[in-house]
Design a protein around this motif. Structure first.
Motif, PDB file in Angstrom:
ATOM      1  N   LEU A   1       0.833  -1.354   0.118  1.00 53.71           N
ATOM      2  CA  LEU A   1      -0.162   0.030   0.156  1.00 53.71           C
ATOM      3  C   LEU A   1       0.736   1.208  -0.029  1.00 53.71           C
ATOM      4  O   LEU A   1       0.670   2.169  -0.772  1.00 53.71           O
ATOM      5  CB  LEU A   1      -0.937  -0.081   1.152  1.00 53.71           C
ATOM      6  N   VAL A   2       2.024   1.426   1.127  1.00 56.85           N
ATOM      7  CA  VAL A   2       2.748   2.205   1.163  1.00 56.85           C
ATOM      8  C   VAL A   2       3.519   2.401  -0.156  1.00 56.85           C
ATOM      9  O   VAL A   2       3.669   3.428  -0.975  1.00 56.85           O
ATOM     10  CB  VAL A   2       3.746   2.293   2.317  1.00 56.85           C
ATOM     11  N   GLY A   3       4.068   1.563  -0.807  1.00 57.38           N
ATOM     12  CA  GLY A   3       4.864   1.809  -2.057  1.00 57.38           C
ATOM     13  C   GLY A   3       4.120   2.102  -3.312  1.00 57.38           C
ATOM     14  O   GLY A   3       4.569   2.885  -3.973  1.00 57.38           O
ATOM     15  N   SER A   4       2.678   1.582  -3.471  1.00 57.09           N
ATOM     16  CA  SER A   4       2.141   1.776  -4.574  1.00 57.09           C
ATOM     17  C   SER A   4       1.789   3.453  -4.309  1.00 57.09           C
ATOM     18  O   SER A   4       1.682   3.956  -5.609  1.00 57.09           O
ATOM     19  CB  SER A   4       0.735   1.053  -4.583  1.00 57.09           C
ATOM     20  N   LEU A   5       1.359   3.589  -3.087  1.00 55.18           N
ATOM     21  CA  LEU A   5       0.737   4.999  -3.082  1.00 55.18           C
ATOM     22  C   LEU A   5       2.062   6.169  -3.248  1.00 55.18           C
ATOM     23  O   LEU A   5       1.948   7.144  -4.116  1.00 55.18           O
ATOM     24  CB  LEU A   5       0.511   5.499  -1.445  1.00 55.18           C
TER      25      LEU A   5
END
Lengths: 156, 153
Positions: free
Chosen positions: B109-113
Motif C-alpha cells: 500500500l505504502v509503495g504503490s501510494l
C-alpha cells in the motif's frame, strides 16, 4: 526580412502573405500587427454608458453568468455584439488576428498582457497578467496557446 | 474527442506497461530467487501486461477530471488519483501483486501510494518544463514587439 509591396489598382481590401520556413514569435507578432492595421473596436457597456473598446488594451474577456465581460487595468465592461445575447465564441471570432487566445471554456486572454505562467499542482497552468490579476489555463487549451506562440501545439 | 480518447488510451497503456517493466527489472535486480520466480514468468507476463495497462488507462482517462471546470480542485484530484488507486488495488488483487500477510500488504500500500505520487510529480515537472517554454516564447514575442516598435520610430 525582405519586404515587397505590390500595388494592384482596383484591389478593394489589402492583404499580406508571409513566406517562411518556420513560424517564430517575431513573425507571429508582425502578422498580428498587420492584421490590426485597420483596427476593429468592441462595444462595451458600463453603468448604462456605451464605450468603444480597443481590444489591444483589454486584458481578459470572460463569461460571467449570462454576460461576456471585457476588462482592462481599471474597468470591466459588458460586451455587446448585437441585439441578442453575446456569446464568447462570437467575440473570439471577432478578435481573429488579434493577440487573443482561448485559455478555458469561459475565458480569452490577451497574450500581450500576460506577464508569465506558472505550473499548478492540479495539472493546469496559472497565468499572471501584467496588472497583477491571474487565471488558469485549462490543459485542453495549452495547445492553442503554444500554437499561437509558434511552439508546435495544435488548434483544437 | 474520439481521437483524443483513443490517444489517451494508448498513452495509458504505454505508461502502464513502462511502469510494469521497470518494476519487473527492479525485481530482477533486487528480489530474492523465490520472489522472482513467483512474479516473473512467461505464464503471468500476459496478465501483468493486461492489468498494468488497465491501471495506466484508468489514470490516463481519469486526468479528464481536470478538464471539468465546474468541479473543485479537490473533486478533480479525488476523481483522478482516488479512482486510479481503487482500480489499481482491484487489479493488484486479481493479478496477485499484493503479498500475503499484514507487513506485505502494508508495504504494498505504502509503495504503490508513493510510486503514484512520484509519477504525479513527474507530470508536474513536465508541466513546469512546458511553462518554461511558453514563458521563453512570451519573452521573445515581447522583445520582438519592442524591436518592431523601435524600427518604426
Amino acid at each position: 526580412m525582405r519586404v515587397e509591396i505590390k500595388i494592384i489598382p482596383g484591389l478593394s481590401e489589402p492583404y499580406a502573405e508571409i513566406y517562411t520556413g518556420e513560424l517564430t514569435a517575431g513573425l507571429q507578432d508582425a502578422a498580428d500587427r498587420l492584421s490590426r492595421a485597420e483596427s476593429r473596436y468592441l462595444t462595451g457597456m458600463k453603468e448604462e454608458r456605451i464605450f468603444l473598446l480597443d481590444p489591444r488594451s483589454m486584458i481578459e474577456i470572460t463569461v460571467g453568468g449570462e454576460k461576456v465581460m471585457a476588462r482592462d487595468e481599471n474597468n470591466s465592461y459588458e460586451l455587446r455584439m448585437g441585439e441578442s445575447r453575446t456569446r464568447l465564441y462570437e467575440v473570439e471570432e471577432f478578435l481573429q488576428g488579434q493577440p487573443f487566445v482561448r485559455i478555458s471554456k469561459s475565458a480569452l486572454a490577451n497574450v500581450d498582457k500576460i506577464k508569465y505562467l506558472e505550473p499548478a499542482f492540479n495539472g493546469l497552468m496559472r497565468i499572471y497578467f501584467q496588472d497583477g490579476s491571474k487565471d488558469y489555463v485549462s490543459r485542453k487549451y495549452v495547445r492553442m496557446l503554444k500554437a499561437y506562440l509558434g511552439l508546435g501545439g495544435s488548434k483544437l | 474527442m474520439m481521437r483524443k480518447i483513443v490517444s489517451m488510451i494508448l498513452q495509458g497503456m504505454a505508461s502502464g506497461s513502462l511502469v510494469m517493466n521497470i518494476t519487473l527489472v527492479c525485481f530482477l535486480l533486487f528480489a530474492d530467487e523465490s520472489l522472482k520466480e513467483s512474479v516473473i514468468s512467461v505464464d503471468n507476463y500476459g496478465a501483468n501486461f493486461i492489468f498494468s495497462s488497465i491501471v495506466g488507462i484508468t489514470f490516463s482517462l481519469g486526468s479528464l477530471a481536470y478538464e471539468v471546470e465546474q468541479w473543485s480542485f479537490f473533486r478533480q484530484i479525488a476523481t483522478h488519483i482516488g479512482g486510479g488507486m481503487v482500480v489499481m488495488y482491484l487489479c493488484a488483487y486479481f493479478a496477485g501483486w499484493i503479498p500475503t500477510g499484514l507487513p506485505g500488504i502494508l508495504t504494498y500500500l505504502v509503495g504503490s501510494l508513493a510510486s503514484t505520487l512520484v509519477i504525479w510529480f513527474g507530470f508536474y515537472l513536465y508541466n513546469r518544463k512546458e511553462t518554461k517554454l511558453i514563458n521563453a516564447a512570451l519573452q521573445e514575442k515581447a522583445a520582438a514587439a519592442k524591436g518592431t516598435r523601435r524600427e518604426a520610430h
